[in-house]
Design an enzyme around this catalytic site. Sequence first.
Site, mmCIF file in Angstrom:
data_model
loop_
_atom_site.group_PDB
_atom_site.id
_atom_site.type_symbol
_atom_site.label_atom_id
_atom_site.label_comp_id
_atom_site.label_asym_id
_atom_site.label_seq_id
_atom_site.Cartn_x
_atom_site.Cartn_y
_atom_site.Cartn_z
ATOM 1 N N LYS A 90 0.860 -1.181 0.000
ATOM 2 C CA LYS A 90 0.000 0.000 0.000
ATOM 3 C C LYS A 90 0.900 1.236 0.000
ATOM 4 O O LYS A 90 1.883 1.284 0.734
ATOM 5 C CB LYS A 90 -0.881 -0.016 1.259
ATOM 6 C CG LYS A 90 -1.723 1.237 1.482
ATOM 7 C CD LYS A 90 -2.915 1.270 0.562
ATOM 8 C CE LYS A 90 -3.776 2.507 0.824
ATOM 9 N NZ LYS A 90 -4.699 2.738 -0.287
ATOM 10 N N TYR A 91 0.566 2.232 -0.844
ATOM 11 C CA TYR A 91 1.339 3.470 -0.856
ATOM 12 C C TYR A 91 0.673 4.480 0.062
ATOM 13 O O TYR A 91 -0.480 4.851 -0.138
ATOM 14 C CB TYR A 91 1.440 4.030 -2.278
ATOM 15 C CG TYR A 91 2.210 5.328 -2.352
ATOM 16 C CD1 TYR A 91 3.562 5.369 -2.020
ATOM 17 C CD2 TYR A 91 1.583 6.507 -2.752
ATOM 18 C CE1 TYR A 91 4.273 6.553 -2.076
ATOM 19 C CE2 TYR A 91 2.287 7.704 -2.815
ATOM 20 C CZ TYR A 91 3.637 7.720 -2.484
ATOM 21 O OH TYR A 91 4.337 8.903 -2.541
ATOM 22 N N LEU A 92 1.410 4.872 1.099
ATOM 23 C CA LEU A 92 0.895 5.872 2.039
ATOM 24 C C LEU A 92 1.214 7.262 1.488
ATOM 25 O O LEU A 92 2.365 7.553 1.159
ATOM 26 C CB LEU A 92 1.527 5.676 3.419
ATOM 27 C CG LEU A 92 1.288 4.296 4.056
ATOM 28 C CD1 LEU A 92 2.135 4.122 5.304
ATOM 29 C CD2 LEU A 92 -0.175 4.093 4.389
ATOM 30 N N HIS A 143 8.425 9.645 8.759
ATOM 31 C CA HIS A 143 9.418 8.582 8.938
ATOM 32 C C HIS A 143 9.809 8.580 10.416
ATOM 33 O O HIS A 143 10.455 9.508 10.894
ATOM 34 C CB HIS A 143 10.645 8.853 8.061
ATOM 35 C CG HIS A 143 11.758 7.873 8.259
ATOM 36 N ND1 HIS A 143 12.218 7.061 7.247
ATOM 37 C CD2 HIS A 143 12.503 7.552 9.350
ATOM 38 C CE1 HIS A 143 13.204 6.302 7.714
ATOM 39 N NE2 HIS A 143 13.385 6.585 8.993
ATOM 40 N N HIS A 146 14.838 10.882 -0.652
ATOM 41 C CA HIS A 146 14.970 9.731 0.252
ATOM 42 C C HIS A 146 16.219 9.793 1.131
ATOM 43 O O HIS A 146 16.562 8.814 1.789
ATOM 44 C CB HIS A 146 14.926 8.406 -0.518
ATOM 45 C CG HIS A 146 13.661 8.216 -1.300
ATOM 46 N ND1 HIS A 146 12.484 7.788 -0.726
ATOM 47 C CD2 HIS A 146 13.383 8.429 -2.614
ATOM 48 C CE1 HIS A 146 11.544 7.740 -1.655
ATOM 49 N NE2 HIS A 146 12.059 8.126 -2.801
ATOM 50 N N GLU A 171 12.760 0.903 10.988
ATOM 51 C CA GLU A 171 12.213 2.086 10.321
ATOM 52 C C GLU A 171 10.733 1.873 10.015
ATOM 53 O O GLU A 171 10.344 0.817 9.508
ATOM 54 C CB GLU A 171 12.982 2.384 9.031
ATOM 55 C CG GLU A 171 14.437 2.746 9.281
ATOM 56 C CD GLU A 171 15.099 3.414 8.089
ATOM 57 O OE1 GLU A 171 14.575 3.301 6.964
ATOM 58 O OE2 GLU A 171 16.149 4.055 8.286
ATOM 59 N N ASN A 188 17.560 -1.497 9.743
ATOM 60 C CA ASN A 188 18.974 -1.249 9.482
ATOM 61 C C ASN A 188 19.785 -1.986 10.534
ATOM 62 O O ASN A 188 19.651 -1.711 11.727
ATOM 63 C CB ASN A 188 19.291 0.243 9.531
ATOM 64 C CG ASN A 188 18.588 1.019 8.430
ATOM 65 O OD1 ASN A 188 17.931 2.007 8.681
ATOM 66 N ND2 ASN A 188 18.711 0.568 7.200
ATOM 67 N N ARG A 211 22.787 -1.948 11.640
ATOM 68 C CA ARG A 211 24.054 -1.239 11.883
ATOM 69 C C ARG A 211 23.765 0.002 12.724
ATOM 70 O O ARG A 211 22.616 0.300 13.006
ATOM 71 C CB ARG A 211 24.657 -0.800 10.538
ATOM 72 C CG ARG A 211 23.653 0.025 9.721
ATOM 73 C CD ARG A 211 24.224 0.672 8.488
ATOM 74 N NE ARG A 211 23.193 1.187 7.616
ATOM 75 C CZ ARG A 211 22.525 2.314 7.790
ATOM 76 N NH1 ARG A 211 22.762 3.058 8.865
ATOM 77 N NH2 ARG A 211 21.612 2.717 6.927
ATOM 78 N N ARG A 228 22.404 17.470 9.338
ATOM 79 C CA ARG A 228 23.524 16.928 8.569
ATOM 80 C C ARG A 228 24.153 18.068 7.764
ATOM 81 O O ARG A 228 23.451 18.782 7.044
ATOM 82 C CB ARG A 228 23.052 15.830 7.619
ATOM 83 C CG ARG A 228 22.469 14.629 8.312
ATOM 84 C CD ARG A 228 22.289 13.478 7.343
ATOM 85 N NE ARG A 228 21.584 12.366 7.973
ATOM 86 C CZ ARG A 228 21.548 11.134 7.478
ATOM 87 N NH1 ARG A 228 22.159 10.862 6.340
ATOM 88 N NH2 ARG A 228 20.887 10.175 8.102
#
Length: 449
Positions: A202-204, A209, A236, A276, A290, A292, A338
């Site tokens: 499904k595309y939200l 995030h 992304h 995530e 992830n 790591r 960042r």
Amino acid sequence: MLDKIVIANRGEIALRILRACKELGIKTVAVHSSADRDLKHVLLADETVCIGPAPSVKSYLNIPAIISAAEITGAVAIHPGYGFLSENANFAEQVERSGFIFIGPKAETIRLMGDKVSAIAAMKKAGVPCVPGSDGPLGDDMDKNRAIAKRIGYPVIIKASGGGGGRGMRVVRGDAELAQSISMTRAEAKAAFSNDMVYMEKYLENPRHVEIQVLADGQGNSIYLAERDCSMQRRHQKVVEEAPAPGITPELRRYIGERCAKACVDIGYRGAGTFEFLFENGEFYFIEMNTRIQVEHPVTEMITGVDLIKEQLRIAAGQPLSIKQEEVHVRGHAVECRINAEDPNTFLPSPGKITRFHAPGGFGVRWESHIYAGYTVPPYYDSMIGKLICYGENRDVAIARMKNALQELIIDGIKTNVDLQIRIMNDENFQHGGTNIHYLEKKLGLQEK
């Protein structure tokens, strides 16, 4: 404790690992490319080994060279950092087979979570909420594929099983586009990941995030260390991260955190990891794990007081977790910007010599970076040259500190995204909290409003 380790990375994360090792009395070996002889951690390490020329494929991705460096220096373990070989199951396997400790999960765990289809199946089994989807790879029968899309409900997204970082995915809004989108994503996946397996979800439309930090010792103990919001993204790629996530209640945190901690035990996880999620309308939907340490780990450290790199090292040494779940407390708020060596208008990398540099300071300000005046940013690697982290007793204070710190930061000689970060900190919607993953691209005019 471990006697000596190889730091198989570069830049700010290599320096971060070196600092943690020094505090624990662990000797360090810095492996580096010929372009990175002057990196800060290389200058500070106990021993250094040049493992190849500048291109990553001949140095930081050169498995035999890294393992040879461990052998000739008498190291006992290898820390992969993030990026490069950190989520390469074959590397983890070869490290362990060569008689060294891989500072991270077992190879089979990396393999399990690296394949999106098997990862989703494992998470569903563990009770972690997932995005409604095809429950496995798509076949060639288009009637079946159309039926799956109808069950999920358009819009759907076709994703490569071996994909990541925004590559190998297509949004489909109706039956007419479905067949072509599946075949194009397959071809892309085959070329990029040597794996043409694709699946449907499904595309939200407007999710945030939100991710959960976990630690597990591989001895049946695991904890969650609250959540981070990383919704401020461009193509992304995360730009700003914060912890805790705005609007997440203690009840929601406990609900999702306990499921993630249980999943770690179920899959035999060892080390630091991140679950995530897409978060929309009060619901969490797992997207990937992830296996790591993450770039944004400092915001979690600031609000919990737990040194995640030290915990990784202790776990690798065979020690049980040094902290219990009931000892994890969220205090205050932290924001991370960042700092990239890139053109603020085109976002193209901006390598070159740093002619003048001044790091910001003050109460609650943390600067994680390898750069210094006279340092030359090479053109071969990721454009991130530093991370600015600001902590405050609440979100408003953390943002106010970040604004001041960004104004104090001086990096001359190259172009950076500092002005963009100042714009974000001054943005009313960001200050309100809870912006979705498309917000920054719309703000920058990179996406249709």
